[in-house]
Every structure is written in C-alpha cells, then in structure tokens.
Design a protein around this motif. Structure first.
Motif, short mmCIF file in Angstrom:
data_model
loop_
_atom_site.label_atom_id
_atom_site.label_comp_id
_atom_site.label_asym_id
_atom_site.label_seq_id
_atom_site.Cartn_x
_atom_site.Cartn_y
_atom_site.Cartn_z
N THR A 238 0.83 -1.20 0.00
CA THR A 238 0.00 0.00 0.00
C THR A 238 0.87 1.26 0.00
O THR A 238 0.66 2.17 -0.80
CB THR A 238 -0.93 0.00 1.23
N VAL A 239 1.85 1.30 0.87
CA VAL A 239 2.74 2.46 0.94
C VAL A 239 3.57 2.57 -0.35
O VAL A 239 3.77 3.68 -0.87
CB VAL A 239 3.64 2.39 2.19
N ALA A 240 4.01 1.45 -0.87
CA ALA A 240 4.76 1.47 -2.13
C ALA A 240 3.88 1.99 -3.27
O ALA A 240 4.34 2.75 -4.13
CB ALA A 240 5.29 0.08 -2.46
N GLY A 241 2.61 1.60 -3.28
CA GLY A 241 1.68 2.09 -4.30
C GLY A 241 1.47 3.59 -4.19
O GLY A 241 1.43 4.30 -5.20
N ILE A 242 1.34 4.09 -2.97
CA ILE A 242 1.17 5.54 -2.79
C ILE A 242 2.42 6.28 -3.27
O ILE A 242 2.32 7.30 -3.97
CB ILE A 242 0.90 5.85 -1.30
N ALA A 243 3.59 5.77 -2.92
CA ALA A 243 4.83 6.42 -3.36
C ALA A 243 4.94 6.43 -4.88
O ALA A 243 5.29 7.45 -5.49
CB ALA A 243 6.03 5.71 -2.74
N LEU A 244 4.61 5.31 -5.51
CA LEU A 244 4.64 5.25 -6.97
C LEU A 244 3.63 6.22 -7.57
O LEU A 244 3.92 6.91 -8.56
CB LEU A 244 4.37 3.82 -7.45
N GLY A 245 2.44 6.28 -6.99
CA GLY A 245 1.41 7.18 -7.50
C GLY A 245 1.81 8.64 -7.38
O GLY A 245 1.58 9.43 -8.30
N ALA B 148 1.22 14.78 -16.44
CA ALA B 148 0.10 15.72 -16.30
C ALA B 148 -1.14 15.03 -16.86
O ALA B 148 -1.23 14.76 -18.05
CB ALA B 148 0.40 17.01 -17.05
N SER B 149 -2.08 14.72 -15.98
CA SER B 149 -3.25 13.96 -16.40
C SER B 149 -4.41 14.27 -15.46
O SER B 149 -4.22 14.74 -14.34
CB SER B 149 -2.91 12.46 -16.35
N ASP B 150 -5.63 14.00 -15.93
CA ASP B 150 -6.81 14.15 -15.07
C ASP B 150 -6.92 12.98 -14.08
O ASP B 150 -7.64 13.07 -13.10
CB ASP B 150 -8.09 14.20 -15.92
N THR B 151 -6.21 11.90 -14.36
CA THR B 151 -6.24 10.72 -13.51
C THR B 151 -5.35 10.93 -12.30
O THR B 151 -4.20 11.38 -12.42
CB THR B 151 -5.74 9.48 -14.29
N SER B 152 -5.85 10.60 -11.13
CA SER B 152 -5.03 10.66 -9.92
C SER B 152 -4.31 9.32 -9.78
O SER B 152 -4.88 8.32 -9.35
CB SER B 152 -5.90 10.90 -8.68
N TRP B 153 -3.04 9.32 -10.19
CA TRP B 153 -2.27 8.09 -10.14
C TRP B 153 -2.03 7.63 -8.71
O TRP B 153 -1.85 6.45 -8.44
CB TRP B 153 -0.96 8.26 -10.89
N THR B 154 -2.05 8.57 -7.79
CA THR B 154 -1.89 8.21 -6.38
C THR B 154 -3.03 7.31 -5.93
O THR B 154 -2.81 6.27 -5.28
CB THR B 154 -1.82 9.47 -5.49
N LEU B 155 -4.26 7.66 -6.29
CA LEU B 155 -5.41 6.83 -5.93
C LEU B 155 -5.39 5.49 -6.66
O LEU B 155 -5.68 4.44 -6.06
CB LEU B 155 -6.72 7.56 -6.22
N VAL B 156 -5.05 5.51 -7.93
CA VAL B 156 -5.00 4.27 -8.70
C VAL B 156 -3.98 3.31 -8.10
O VAL B 156 -4.26 2.12 -7.87
CB VAL B 156 -4.67 4.56 -10.19
N CYS B 157 -2.79 3.84 -7.82
CA CYS B 157 -1.74 2.99 -7.25
C CYS B 157 -2.04 2.60 -5.81
O CYS B 157 -1.64 1.52 -5.36
CB CYS B 157 -0.39 3.69 -7.35
N LEU B 158 -2.75 3.46 -5.08
CA LEU B 158 -3.18 3.11 -3.73
C LEU B 158 -4.08 1.88 -3.77
O LEU B 158 -3.86 0.90 -3.04
CB LEU B 158 -3.90 4.28 -3.06
#
Length: 100
Positions: free
Chosen positions: A53-60, A68-78
């Motif tokens: 989970t923490v690794a996904g947040i860091a990657l996101g 630069a995107s409308d997608t929140s990669w932090t949430l996706v990777c979380l």
C-alpha cells in the motif's frame, strides 16, 4: 556385516527417527498453543498489506509529479497496492493454514 551389526544399525536408525518424531510433535503442540504465534501471524498479515500500500502511494505520487493527467495516479496505485497486499496476505494465511 554380520546380522548383529545390521540389527544395531537398524535400532540406531529407528531410535533417531523416533526422537525426531517426538521433537516434531512437541514443536507442533507449542506452535499451535502459543498466543505469540497468533500475534506474529497478525503482524505478518498487517505488514503484507501495509508495505504494498505504501509502495503504491509512493509510486502514485511519483507518477502524478511526472505525468500531467486528469487521472489521480496516487489513488489508482493506492487501490492497486491494497489489492496486491490483500492478495499477498491471503496467500500467507493459506500457507500457514496448510502447514497445520
């Protein structure tokens, strides 16, 4: 070898096998009766979920800073990290259940 020597060798091997079997039984009883085992497994499952989970947040966060995107990669990777962590924990619990 004589028959007497064969008998002694067989007895020695049988004694060793019996000793190992008794030791294994004692270890299994201690393993299943210990409350520390349950707490250890609980901690292992927690880390198995927390680390991905923490690794996904860091990657996101890293991806959000780079793309630069409308997608929140932090949430996706979380969510991906939580899913991977839950799958990892499920495998650990299954393996521990099978060993008993």
């Amino acid at each position: 070898m004589t028959t007497n020597e064969d008998d002694n060798t067989d007895r020695d091997e049988a004694t060793q096998i019996a000793h190992k079997a008794r030791r294994k039984q004692r270890a299994e009883r201690a393993h299943s009766e210990s409350p520390w085992f349950g707490l250890g497994l609980f901690g292992l499952v927690g880390w198995a979920v927390a680390v991905p989970t923490v690794a996904g947040i860091a990657l996101g966060l890293w991806l959000d800073g780079r793309i630069a995107s409308d997608t929140s990669w932090t949430l996706v990777c979380l969510f991906a990290g939580v899913a991977l962590g839950c799958l990892n924990a499920w495998f650990w619990v299954q393996r521990e259940s099978r060993d008993d």
